[in-house]
Design a protein around this motif. Structure first.
Motif, PDB file in Angstrom:
ATOM      1  N   ASN A   1       0.808  -1.337   0.228  1.00 20.72           N
ATOM      2  CA  ASN A   1      -0.043  -0.176   0.123  1.00 20.72           C
ATOM      3  C   ASN A   1       0.985   1.061  -0.123  1.00 20.72           C
ATOM      4  O   ASN A   1       1.561   1.531   1.236  1.00 20.72           O
ATOM      5  CB  ASN A   1      -0.742   0.173   1.198  1.00 20.72           C
ATOM      6  CG  ASN A   1      -1.850   0.956   1.156  1.00 20.72           C
ATOM      7  OD1 ASN A   1      -1.908   2.171   0.269  1.00 20.72           O
ATOM      8  ND2 ASN A   1      -3.039   0.804   1.790  1.00 20.72           N
TER       9      ASN A   1
ATOM     10  N   MET B   1       0.156   4.453   0.065  1.00 23.38           N
ATOM     11  CA  MET B   1      -0.385   5.408   0.861  1.00 23.38           C
ATOM     12  C   MET B   1       0.278   5.257   2.167  1.00 23.38           C
ATOM     13  O   MET B   1       0.581   6.196   2.791  1.00 23.38           O
ATOM     14  CB  MET B   1      -1.895   5.434   0.656  1.00 23.38           C
ATOM     15  CG  MET B   1      -2.387   6.815   1.381  1.00 23.38           C
ATOM     16  SD  MET B   1      -4.224   7.073   1.206  1.00 23.38           S
ATOM     17  CE  MET B   1      -4.338   7.027  -0.696  1.00 23.38           C
TER      18      MET B   1
ATOM     19  N   ILE C   1      -6.448   3.439   7.772  1.00 24.21           N
ATOM     20  CA  ILE C   1      -6.237   2.474   6.518  1.00 24.21           C
ATOM     21  C   ILE C   1      -5.866   1.261   6.763  1.00 24.21           C
ATOM     22  O   ILE C   1      -6.514   0.247   5.927  1.00 24.21           O
ATOM     23  CB  ILE C   1      -4.996   3.149   5.575  1.00 24.21           C
ATOM     24  CG1 ILE C   1      -5.426   4.550   5.239  1.00 24.21           C
ATOM     25  CG2 ILE C   1      -4.555   2.219   4.644  1.00 24.21           C
ATOM     26  CD1 ILE C   1      -4.105   5.505   4.532  1.00 24.21           C
TER      27      ILE C   1
ATOM     28  N   GLU D   1      -9.814  -0.285   6.849  1.00 27.67           N
ATOM     29  CA  GLU D   1      -9.679  -0.119   5.439  1.00 27.67           C
ATOM     30  C   GLU D   1     -10.532   0.688   5.012  1.00 27.67           C
ATOM     31  O   GLU D   1     -11.290   0.932   3.888  1.00 27.67           O
ATOM     32  CB  GLU D   1     -10.220  -1.463   4.942  1.00 27.67           C
ATOM     33  CG  GLU D   1      -9.391  -2.727   5.249  1.00 27.67           C
ATOM     34  CD  GLU D   1      -9.886  -4.263   4.949  1.00 27.67           C
ATOM     35  OE1 GLU D   1     -10.867  -4.145   4.062  1.00 27.67           O
ATOM     36  OE2 GLU D   1      -9.323  -5.220   5.217  1.00 27.67           O
ATOM     37  N   GLU D   2     -10.211   2.157   5.477  1.00 29.53           N
ATOM     38  CA  GLU D   2     -10.887   3.327   4.798  1.00 29.53           C
ATOM     39  C   GLU D   2      -9.622   4.134   4.086  1.00 29.53           C
ATOM     40  O   GLU D   2      -8.678   4.525   4.791  1.00 29.53           O
ATOM     41  CB  GLU D   2     -11.583   4.089   5.940  1.00 29.53           C
ATOM     42  CG  GLU D   2     -12.708   3.522   6.693  1.00 29.53           C
ATOM     43  CD  GLU D   2     -13.409   4.343   7.680  1.00 29.53           C
ATOM     44  OE1 GLU D   2     -12.639   5.315   8.327  1.00 29.53           O
ATOM     45  OE2 GLU D   2     -14.178   3.756   8.625  1.00 29.53           O
ATOM     46  N   ASN D   3     -10.116   4.584   3.018  1.00 31.90           N
ATOM     47  CA  ASN D   3      -9.255   5.575   2.423  1.00 31.90           C
ATOM     48  C   ASN D   3      -9.459   7.071   3.094  1.00 31.90           C
ATOM     49  O   ASN D   3     -10.590   7.369   3.244  1.00 31.90           O
ATOM     50  CB  ASN D   3      -9.517   5.687   0.927  1.00 31.90           C
ATOM     51  CG  ASN D   3      -9.041   4.374   0.411  1.00 31.90           C
ATOM     52  OD1 ASN D   3      -8.074   3.701   0.947  1.00 31.90           O
ATOM     53  ND2 ASN D   3      -9.464   3.990  -0.643  1.00 31.90           N
ATOM     54  N   PRO D   4      -8.633   7.862   3.004  1.00 34.67           N
ATOM     55  CA  PRO D   4      -8.770   9.226   3.424  1.00 34.67           C
ATOM     56  C   PRO D   4      -9.326  10.127   2.607  1.00 34.67           C
ATOM     57  O   PRO D   4      -9.350   9.915   1.480  1.00 34.67           O
ATOM     58  CB  PRO D   4      -7.219   9.732   3.680  1.00 34.67           C
ATOM     59  CG  PRO D   4      -6.361   8.680   3.390  1.00 34.67           C
ATOM     60  CD  PRO D   4      -7.060   7.551   2.920  1.00 34.67           C
ATOM     61  N   SER D   5     -10.096  11.064   3.032  1.00 37.78           N
ATOM     62  CA  SER D   5     -10.808  11.934   2.187  1.00 37.78           C
ATOM     63  C   SER D   5     -10.018  12.895   1.780  1.00 37.78           C
ATOM     64  O   SER D   5      -8.851  13.159   2.058  1.00 37.78           O
ATOM     65  CB  SER D   5     -11.990  12.548   2.967  1.00 37.78           C
ATOM     66  OG  SER D   5     -11.190  13.380   4.098  1.00 37.78           O
TER      67      SER D   5
END
Length: 88
Positions: free
Chosen positions: A22, A24, A64, A68-72
């Protein structure tokens, strides 16, 4: 004298990513390490007790990895501001 077998070049494996591929998380970890370096080495314009930037970055990494959330977009813009703040 015959050349030894170790005289030949060995195959090199491609570099592995630190966190399961990943990119990010890799970038956020670099930012966290840079913040740590600034606080341990000391910087003239930054307060030593202020940990809000590091807490923010650690929260994004946690979201993340675990949720498992992507940043805004707003969070990513805040990261860009932090990068500019801790430029070398």
């Amino acid at each position: 004298m015959k050349p030894s077998k170790t005289a030949y070049a060995t195959k090199k494996k491609p570099a592995k990513r630190k966190d399961g591929g990943n990119p990010m998380i890799d970038k956020l970890l670099k930012l966290k390490y840079r913040i740590n370096d600034v606080y341990t080495n000391g910087a003239p314009g930054l307060l030593k007790g202020d940990k809000s930037d590091k807490d923010f970055v650690m929260g994004l990494i946690h979201n993340i990895r675990k949720r498992e959330e992507n940043p805004s977009k707003i969070q990513l813009e805040e990261c860009n501001k932090i990068w500019k703040k801790y430029e070398r």
